[in-house]
Motif scaffolding. Structure first.
Motif, PDB file in Angstrom:
ATOM      1  N   CYS A 139     -25.029  13.286 -12.043  1.00  0.00           N
ATOM      2  CA  CYS A 139     -25.779  13.658 -10.853  1.00  0.00           C
ATOM      3  C   CYS A 139     -27.378  13.394 -10.952  1.00  0.00           C
ATOM      4  N   VAL A 141     -29.763  14.860  -9.679  1.00  0.00           N
ATOM      5  CA  VAL A 141     -30.821  16.026  -9.818  1.00  0.00           C
ATOM      6  C   VAL A 141     -30.885  16.705 -11.301  1.00  0.00           C
ATOM      7  N   CYS A 142     -29.509  17.020 -11.452  1.00  0.00           N
ATOM      8  CA  CYS A 142     -29.296  17.910 -12.742  1.00  0.00           C
ATOM      9  C   CYS A 142     -28.722  17.252 -13.962  1.00  0.00           C
ATOM     10  N   ARG A 146     -20.158  14.685 -13.283  1.00  0.00           N
ATOM     11  CA  ARG A 146     -19.428  15.305 -12.503  1.00  0.00           C
ATOM     12  C   ARG A 146     -17.883  14.672 -12.618  1.00  0.00           C
ATOM     13  N   CYS A 151     -21.070  20.109 -10.132  1.00  0.00           N
ATOM     14  CA  CYS A 151     -22.363  20.826  -9.936  1.00  0.00           C
ATOM     15  C   CYS A 151     -22.702  21.196  -8.416  1.00  0.00           C
ATOM     16  N   HIS A 153     -24.994  20.286  -6.312  1.00  0.00           N
ATOM     17  CA  HIS A 153     -25.754  19.253  -5.432  1.00  0.00           C
ATOM     18  C   HIS A 153     -24.926  18.366  -4.810  1.00  0.00           C
TER      19      HIS A 153
HETATM   20 ZN   LIG Z   1     -26.384  18.332  -9.921  1.00  0.00          ZN
END
Ligand SMILES: [Zn+2]
Length: 299
Positions: A139, A141-142, A146, A151, A153
């Motif tokens: 991911c 963003v974080c 996955r 997560c 997002h």
């Molecule tokens: Zn994420």
């Protein structure tokens, strides 16, 4: 996107690594194509540059099909050379230098694929779809992988300044490539299909060891509950000996053991006063005046 190029002796050497009978230059039609790139595609996914390098090795020798019909004769091509190429004059949507996995492929000329070759030369068949296995989906963003954990997002959504997309990393296998009508990757006219697949034998070993560990824990928990049942049984009527209690609980699974423990606990709670009295009176034999509670001890 696809271009034919001169069939030199060097090219023929590379092609003939994949043939049983050596082919001659006039037997083959060669063209180059872009398989995939590092730009964010319409599924909000991109390959990492390292993944492209890995895919370059995995796609060597892989067969491509036209119009998803592998049965039509003469409609297949084979990749005999791959390269990862960076175009410094062009940036991806997230501002990185555009990098693509390109390939050279050949087809054996037959009467049935003459029209197809014309189409490729004319640039009509230009969308490529790749199919591969990828172990890691990071991911943007974080940083969560996955493929292992989810997560919160959502791909394509912005979180502050950050666009959420997934970087596909650690390719483990490349299956096939094909020419299709609709492109998924914005820059290259390339679509891709991928799946997460870990090494099956490694995964099996990991699962076996996890299962072994879980079985051990469960067995220890069951033994603990058996011990508690034995202690509680001393305060109950009718009285059972240790051997009898052990024989009774030996074959019980954890659910039946927990159920029995609950019954005994509630029996002991409701007879707390009697039990205390018995202990004070040094009466070793349990009192026999509560036969109506015996069903609580039924196993
Ligand atoms: Zn994420």
């Amino acid at each position: 996107m696809e271009k034919s190029f001169p069939v030199t002796d060097k090219v023929m050497d590379m092609i003939n690594r994949y043939t049983i009978d050596p082919l001659k230059p006039e037997d083959v039609f060669c063209f180059s194509l872009t398989l995939c790139d590092n730009d964010i595609d319409r599924d909000n996914e991109r390959f990492s540059n390292a993944a492209l390098q890995e895919l370059a090795k995995l796609f060597l020798g892989k067969t491509g099909i036209f119009d998803h019909d592998p049965t039509s004769s003469g409609q297949t091509a084979r990749i005999f050379s791959t390269a990862v190429v960076t175009d410094d004059t062009r940036l991806t949507l997230d501002g990185q230098p555009y990098t693509a996995l390109t390939a050279k492929a050949y087809m054996v000329r037959t009467s049935s694929n003459a029209d197809l070759i014309k189409e490729i030369n004319g640039g009509i068949k230009k969308e490529v779809s790749v199919s591969c296995a990828v172990a890691k989906h990071t991911c943007s963003v974080c940083g969560t992988d996955r493929a292992q954990h989810s997560c919160s997002h959502i791909k394509g959504k912005r979180y502050g300044e950050k666009l959420c997309y997934v970087t596909l990393e650690d390719p483990t296998d490349a299956y096939e490539w094909s020419f299709v009508a609709v492109p998924a990757q914005q820059g290259a006219g390339v679509t891709k299909r991928h799946e997460t697949r870990q090494d099956t034998s490694k995964q099996l070993t990991k699962l076996r060891s996890e299962l072994g560990e879980a079985t051990k824990k469960l067995s220890a928990a069951a033994d603990h509950v058996r011990g508690e049942i034995l202690k509680l049984s001393y305060f109950c009527t009718p009285f059972y000996t240790t051997d009898q209690v052990c024989a009774m609980t030996e074959e019980m699974d954890i659910y039946r053991l927990l159920e029995l423990r609950k019954k005994l606990e509630s029996y002991v709670q409701s007879h707390a006063a009697d039990i205390e009295q018995s202990e004070k009176s040094f009466i070793t034999q349990p009192a026999d005046d509560d036969t109506d509670e015996n069903e609580n001890y039924t196993i």
